[in-house]
Each structure stands twice: as structure tokens, then as C-alpha cells.
Scaffold this active site. Structure first.
Site, PDB file in Angstrom:
ATOM      1  N   CYS A  41       0.703  -1.183   0.112  1.00  0.00           N
ATOM      2  CA  CYS A  41       0.066  -0.183  -0.067  1.00  0.00           C
ATOM      3  C   CYS A  41       0.957   1.448  -0.065  1.00  0.00           C
ATOM      4  O   CYS A  41       0.340   2.387  -0.193  1.00  0.00           O
ATOM      5  CB  CYS A  41      -0.868  -0.044   1.137  1.00  0.00           C
ATOM      6  SG  CYS A  41      -1.974  -1.547   1.376  1.00  0.00           S
TER       7      CYS A  41
ATOM      8  N   HIS B  63      -3.186   7.230   3.179  1.00  0.00           N
ATOM      9  CA  HIS B  63      -3.646   6.024   2.668  1.00  0.00           C
ATOM     10  C   HIS B  63      -4.827   5.632   3.405  1.00  0.00           C
ATOM     11  O   HIS B  63      -5.168   5.886   4.689  1.00  0.00           O
ATOM     12  CB  HIS B  63      -2.497   4.708   2.999  1.00  0.00           C
ATOM     13  CG  HIS B  63      -3.109   3.522   2.745  1.00  0.00           C
ATOM     14  ND1 HIS B  63      -3.669   3.308   1.328  1.00  0.00           N
ATOM     15  CD2 HIS B  63      -3.075   2.479   3.523  1.00  0.00           C
ATOM     16  CE1 HIS B  63      -4.029   2.023   1.511  1.00  0.00           C
ATOM     17  NE2 HIS B  63      -3.599   1.253   2.458  1.00  0.00           N
TER      18      HIS B  63
ATOM     19  N   ASN C 181     -10.060   0.140   0.758  1.00  0.00           N
ATOM     20  CA  ASN C 181      -8.684   0.198   0.659  1.00  0.00           C
ATOM     21  C   ASN C 181      -8.170  -0.389  -0.709  1.00  0.00           C
ATOM     22  O   ASN C 181      -8.278  -1.547  -1.106  1.00  0.00           O
ATOM     23  CB  ASN C 181      -7.914  -0.635   1.836  1.00  0.00           C
ATOM     24  CG  ASN C 181      -6.491  -0.650   1.828  1.00  0.00           C
ATOM     25  OD1 ASN C 181      -6.131  -0.377   0.833  1.00  0.00           O
ATOM     26  ND2 ASN C 181      -5.945  -1.317   2.886  1.00  0.00           N
TER      27      ASN C 181
END
Ligand SMILES: CC(C)(COP(=O)(O)OP(=O)(O)OC[C@H]1O[C@@H](n2cnc3c(N)ncnc32)[C@H](O)[C@@H]1OP(=O)(O)O)[C@@H](O)C(=O)NCCC(=O)NCCS
Length: 350
Positions: A144, A275, A305
Site C-alpha cells: 500500500c 492511505h 482500501n
């Protein structure tokens, strides 16, 4: 300070970070000055939509639980013909069109992805071919955190000389590695892509020119058992509580390192783009750093996500909404499997 020196400093912080306590190290990374302009941005999502109601219908979960514990209401999912490469290409093309830059004027494509379409060749090679950019193209996998790593590598490539324009893309088809029957992960992830086009700039006479002002990259492999695809499995497995605890700490500490390194505070920063892993992680980090809600980019409710795509998608959305002006400071930060984490402070400007 040159990028090379900063990278060395980052590497030494990384090696110091091999102990589990790494994320609590004292902040204060060295500043980096890489003058560059941000010419264009773009985002793309696939056509499929997976709502909490859809999940409620087939898993032992509920809309109320998901919304309260994660802030997610729906995610986008890829269907037939939609790949990491196709999403990344669409986002990259949007960034080039916005910039008014021809594909042939792009010197390098950096694709941050955890979900390469095939192990070989790189997914970036497919994107390069589809866009028609000049030769070099490479995948970057820092889970990520990959897009923040990609930005740093793009700035380093520009600074080293020879490359004028670098297209950095975060693109994921993360639902391909998400077990649809595992409620611990199936509620979290969605697909998408975001892109940013960087161009070399002359060093500004003062401090006000656009570019990267500070970077903090870190890693802590002791977290590997808590998030990843175990050998022989095809799906991501996650110890959510442990990842939550470590991610919250790592993101806040990394952001503090960058702010300290650049000698600024949250008050000086126009927008924090974290994020989008969990709304509670975003809120806790923003509160600790001192960002009010109106200076935080949040779109997790609509996309979940999206791993390496999350930061550039949220940044592109904020730019489309006119939330950034030339000269503004922007803080980007992400944490992912590894753990790997990265934060960077940009001074925005085309
Ligand atoms: C996954 C996550 C949302 C779970 O939230 P949590 O508050 O930690 O939940 P817990 O795992 O403590 O579980 C709490 C309870 O809810 C239950 N539960 C877990 N998942 C559930 C779900 N999808 N629906 C309903 N209940 C669920 C658990 O079984 C547990 O029940 P119990 O109290 O009866 O034992 C959260 O840990 C998280 O976001 N972690 C970080 C994930 C992440 O960021 N990953 C990517 C990093 S890049």
C-alpha cells in the site's frame, strides 16, 4: 541535500527499523530538495460496485459493523477485461491529457502495484505499450506504500539527470487476491488506479518552488506474518488488530519525521492525503498530527482500501475538487504489508 544522500539516510533509518520498535524511533529525517513540477493527475476505477449490503447478503457481517469499524460503504471491483494494467493505463492517460503532454514525451513509467497481472513481464511494460510512452517502465512493490516509494524514486531519477518527465501510477486489482469468503479482508479492499506526472524543474531561487521537500521511507519485516499472502495460498491473510496497531503508529511517526525534516508543522500544510486503509486510522493520525477534518483527504467510504492506488486516487480527487493551489504544502503518507511505510511532503505547483 541531494536525493542520493537522502536515500542513504533513509536506508540507514530503514536498517535501524528492522527492530519491532522501529516505528517509534525519534522523528527528524533530513530535508530533501528535489525541484519538480506536477503537471497532471488522473484516476480510474472499474465498473463493478460492491456495497455493504452486498456483503451483508453473503457474509456474517453487517453494514453497521463495517461502517462503524472501517468507514467503508462500498468499493469498486474489476470485471472481465479489467486488469491492473488497464486501470493504470486509464489513470495514466488521464494525467497526460490533463497535462497536455504527449506519451512520447514521457521518459519513464513507474507503476506501484501489489497485483501485477503476470509475474513477467512487468505490468508497467503493458502500461508503457498501451500508452505509447518512451521505453523505460518498471513495477514498484511496496504494497500500500508503493506510490509514495514511486514518487521518491521518480524524484531521484529526475535529480540524477537525463529524465525530464516521469509518470508515477499506483494501480491495483486487489480484489484478485482478496478471499471473498473471508470477512476479515473481503470488507476492506477495492480496485482502482491513480497517477501523477512529474517534470524536472530548475531549482527555485528561494524556498517557494514546487517539488519534494522531505521524504521518510521505512520498513519492519517483523510484521510479515501479520499481513501477506502465505506460500501456497492465493489470498491475502491479515491479523487486523495487529496491523491496525502497527499501521497507526507507523503512519503518525513517519509523518512527524517528514514534518520535522522540512521544519514545518501541520498548520503549514494545506492538505493531508493519507492511505485509505481504515477511517479510524486516518482520524487517529490526523488528530495526533493536528489536522482538522477539512484538511484531510478522505474517500474510503466510496472506494475502500485500494492499496497502492489509494493515495494517488485521493490526491486526484482533492485536486479535481480544487482543494490545492500552487505553492500549497501537501503531506502524503501510506503504510502497507511488510510493514513498509512512506511519507513525503510536496510543495504543489505545475
Ligand atoms: C480489520 C479491522 C477493520 C477489524 O476491526 P477491529 O475493530 O480490529 O475488529 P476485531 O478484529 O477486534 O473484531 C471485533 C469483533 O468483530 C468481529 N468481526 C471481525 N470482522 C467482522 C466483520 N467483517 N463483520 C462483523 N464482525 C466482525 C470479530 O469476530 C470480533 O468479535 P468478538 O468481539 O465477538 O470476538 C481492523 O482491525 C483494521 O482495519 N485493521 C487494519 C487493516 C488494514 O489497514 N489493513 C491493510 C493495511 S495496508
Amino acid at each position: 541535500m541531494t536525493v542520493a544522500t537522502a536515500a542513504t539516510a533513509a536506508a540507514s533509518r530503514t536498517s535501524a527499523a528492522s527492530a519491532p520498535a522501529a516505528a517509534t524511533r525519534p522523528p527528524g529525517g533530513p530535508p530533501v530538495r528535489v525541484p519538480c513540477r506536477f503537471l497532471g493527475w488522473g484516476a480510474a476505477v472499474p465498473g463493478g460496485r460492491l456495497t455493504n449490503a452486498d456483503l451483508e447478503a453473503r457474509l456474517d457481517t453487517s453494514d453497521a459493523w463495517i461502517t462503524e469499524r472501517t468507514g467503508i460503504r462500498e468499493r469498486r471491483t474489476s470485471g472481465s477485461g479489467e486488469t491492473t494494467a488497464s486501470l493504470a493505463t486509464a489513470a495514466g492517460r488521464a494525467a497526460l491529457e490533463r497535462a497536455g503532454v504527449a506519451p512520447s514525451e514521457v521518459d519513464l513509467v513507474l507503476l506501484a502495484t501489489t497485483t501485477a497481472d503476470t509475474p513477467c513481464p512487468s505490468t508497467a511494460a503493458h502500461v508503457q505499450h498501451a500508452l505509447g510512452t518512451r521505453g523505460p517502465a518498471v513495477d514498484v512493490n511496496a504494497a500500500c506504500a508503493g506510490f509514495v516509494y514511486g514518487l521518491h524514486l521518480a524524484a531521484a531519477a529526475i535529480h540524477a539527470g537525463g529524465l525530464s518527465r516521469v509518470l508515477v501510477i499506483g494501480g491495483e486489482r486487489i480484489t484478485a487476491i482478496t478471499d471473498p469468503d473471508d470477512r476479515a479482508t473481503a470488507i476492506l479492499f477495492g480496485d482502482g488506479a491513480g497517477a501523477l506526472l512529474l517534470e524536472v524543474a530548475q531549482p527555485a531561487a528561494g524556498e517557494a518552488g514546487p517539488g519534494l521537500l522531505a521524504v521518510d521511507l521505512g520498513g519492519d519485516g517483523s510484521a510479515i506474518p501479520h499481513l501477506g499472502i502465505p506460500a501456497g495460498d492465493r489470498y491475502l491473510r491479515m491479523d487486523g488488530q495487529e496491523v491496525f496497531r502497527r499501521a497507526t503508529r507507523a503512519m503518525a511517526t513517519s509523518c512527524e519525521a517528514v514534518l520535522d525534516g522540512a521544519g514545518v508543522s501541520a498548520e503549514d500544510v494545506a492538505l493531508f492525503v493519507p492511505h485509505q486503509a481504515n477511517r479510524r486510522i486516518i482520524d487517529a493520525t490526523a488528530a495526533r498530527l493536528g489536522f482538522p477534518a477539512d484538511r484531510v483527504a478522505v474517500n474510503i467510504d466510496r472506494y475502500g482500501n485500494t492499496s497502492a492506488a489509494s493515495v494517488p486516487m485521493a490526491l486526484a480527487e482533492a485536486l479535481d475538487a480544487g482543494r490545492l493551489s500552487s505553492g500549497d504544502l501537501v503531506l502524503l503518507s501510506a503504510v502497507g504489508a511488510g510493514l513498509s511505510w512512506g511519507s513525503t511532503l510536496l510543495r504543489w505547483g505545475a
